[in-house]
Design an enzyme around this catalytic site. Structure first.
Site, PDB file in Angstrom:
ATOM      1  N   CYS A   1      30.939   6.901 -36.555  1.00  0.00           N
ATOM      2  CA  CYS A   1      31.666   7.376 -37.745  1.00  0.00           C
ATOM      3  C   CYS A   1      32.617   6.269 -38.181  1.00  0.00           C
ATOM      4  CB  CYS A   1      32.437   8.640 -37.389  1.00  0.00           C
ATOM      5  SG  CYS A   1      33.631   9.163 -38.632  1.00  0.00           S
TER       6      CYS A   1
ATOM      7  N   ASP B   1      34.009  -6.108 -23.560  1.00  0.00           N
ATOM      8  CA  ASP B   1      33.793  -4.704 -23.215  1.00  0.00           C
ATOM      9  C   ASP B   1      33.442  -4.462 -21.751  1.00  0.00           C
ATOM     10  OD1 ASP B   1      34.448  -3.703 -25.618  1.00  0.00           O
ATOM     11  OD2 ASP B   1      32.472  -2.918 -26.133  1.00  0.00           O
TER      12      ASP B   1
ATOM     13  N   CYS C   1      37.651   6.890 -40.797  1.00  0.00           N
ATOM     14  CA  CYS C   1      39.072   6.519 -40.708  1.00  0.00           C
ATOM     15  C   CYS C   1      39.285   5.030 -40.961  1.00  0.00           C
ATOM     16  CB  CYS C   1      39.682   6.961 -39.383  1.00  0.00           C
ATOM     17  SG  CYS C   1      38.835   6.369 -37.925  1.00  0.00           S
TER      18      CYS C   1
ATOM     19  N   CYS D   1      43.984   8.004 -43.045  1.00  0.00           N
ATOM     20  CA  CYS D   1      42.968   8.158 -41.996  1.00  0.00           C
ATOM     21  C   CYS D   1      43.077   9.533 -41.340  1.00  0.00           C
ATOM     22  CB  CYS D   1      43.090   7.048 -40.958  1.00  0.00           C
ATOM     23  SG  CYS D   1      44.740   6.859 -40.278  1.00  0.00           S
TER      24      CYS D   1
ATOM     25  N   CYS E   1      51.443   0.294 -41.323  1.00  0.00           N
ATOM     26  CA  CYS E   1      50.923   1.593 -41.767  1.00  0.00           C
ATOM     27  C   CYS E   1      51.945   2.330 -42.643  1.00  0.00           C
ATOM     28  CB  CYS E   1      50.569   2.474 -40.569  1.00  0.00           C
ATOM     29  SG  CYS E   1      48.985   2.076 -39.810  1.00  0.00           S
TER      30      CYS E   1
END
Ligand code: SF4
Ligand code: SF4
Length: 347
Positions: free
Chosen positions: A246, A132, A249, A192, A186
């Protein structure tokens, strides 16, 4: 040195996913710069300032880099997903933030991996650890390294193990055999996108590129973690009882339905879904002591109180009236205004 040996050593260092990508110009850089230029990064300047260009070239971090060793560390603690936890009076903290700050955990693992590689390599080589703090388009490299594909939820998804992974990279000057990019699985799924409470996953047209992108300016994770200042009123109801981050998703993604779990101590919650009351009267010193070494430090004290007030208001529960009246008296204008709004929600 063989790539298989590198991956075997990575697994011995505690990484469940490992693969190798060649350092080369990556087409995702164009999509990322366009996304940032259109303002979808919100106020996250670390994505839009001079680091945006650095992020697009691994060689700007290590000039001699020839390969990227990509690793994934599982953090899926064995507790319910947020979509199966319907208690609006308790705070939801994102799964990734339950335990110790992952930066240190990944850095320790990558440092050990580098030491083992140096012992095993026939010749000296140069290397740089990226977690990061060193800007790199890590999902694009992880995809090339065979770790997974980028889902419509914009997360890296591994076919066997899901998406609950922290990613890290080791840039090396070694020439290693690269892995192959797995297919996008997908398909026609849109779970999501349908489940996102704030419609933050939006369609985009990039020939040969992603079909969906994240509008940070609508995302609960952005508002509760990265956003400084008041949350726009129209977005507050969508935040629900999310205190920090959150997971929705990822929770609804079918590839996470049987994702492996980990009992590793560093990612277990200090307290699972704590009651909101616990935080309403918290002092700054208590906040610092409670969340030292935790990702929650990033919200900062006043941002945290702002999030508490919004979650209390969204619960609609009258028992939060007194704590919100106390928060309305905060010397911080943003906290006071948010508490006033939340009291209005109770009424
Ligand atoms: S993290 Fe939450 S708000 Fe953000 S895109 Fe996913 S579901 Fe939507
Ligand atoms: S929920 Fe469906 S569309 Fe979204 S990332 Fe998972 S598989 Fe892809």
């Amino acid at each position: 040195m063989q790539s298989e040996e590198v991956k075997r050593l990575a697994r011995r260092c505690g990484f469940q996913l490992a693969g190798v990508a060649a350092v080369e110009p990556i087409r995702e850089a164009k999509f990322f710069l366009d996304w940032a230029a259109r303002g979808l990064a919100g106020a996250m300047s670390y994505l839009t300032d001079r680091r945006a260009e650095i992020r697009c070239s691994a060689r700007s971090l290590l000039a001699s880099a020839r390969s990227v060793i990509c690793v994934g560390k599982l953090y899926n603690a064995p507790l319910p997903y947020s979509v199966r936890f319907d208690e609006p009076e308790r705070a939801w903290i994102s799964r990734y933030a339950w335990g110790e700050d992952y930066h240190e955990v990944l850095r320790r693992g990558l440092t050990e991996l580098l030491e083992r590689l140096k012992e095993a390599a026939a010749e000296p080589f140069e290397a740089k650890i990226c977690v990061d703090t060193a800007p790199i388009l890590e999902r694009a490299y992880a995809q090339r390294a065979g770790l997974g594909w980028i889902g419509k939820n914009t997360c890296l998804i591994n076919q066997q193990q899901g998406s609950w992974f922290f990613l890290g990279e080791l840039l090396v000057s070694l020439d290693l055999e690269p892995d192959t990019t797995p297919p996008d699985r997908c398909g026609s799924c849109t779970r999501c996108i349908d489940a996102c409470p704030t419609n933050a996953l939006t369609p985009v047209i990039y020939p040969g590129g992603p079909r969906y992108e994240l509008d940070s300016r609508r995302c609960i994770s952005y508002f509760t973690i990265e956003h400084r200042g008041a949350v726009p009123k129209e977005h507050r109801p969508g935040l629900g009882h999310h205190l920090f981050g959150c997971d929705i998703c990822q929770d609804v993604c079918p590839w996470n339905h049987s994702a492996p779990e980990t009992g590793e101590e560093w990612c277990q919650p200090r307290e699972f879904a704590p009651p909101l009351d616990k935080f309403a009267a918290i002092t700054e010193t208590e906040f610092q002591n409670m969340f030292r070494g935790s990702p929650l430090e990033r919200a900062r004290y006043t941002g945290f109180l702002r999030n508490v007030a919004i979650a209390m208001g969204n619960s609609g529960h009258p028992r939060f009236r007194d704590p919100l009246i106390a928060l309305r008296g905060s010397p911080d204008a943003m906290v006071a205004e948010t508490a006033e709004w939340a009291l209005g929600q109770l009424r």
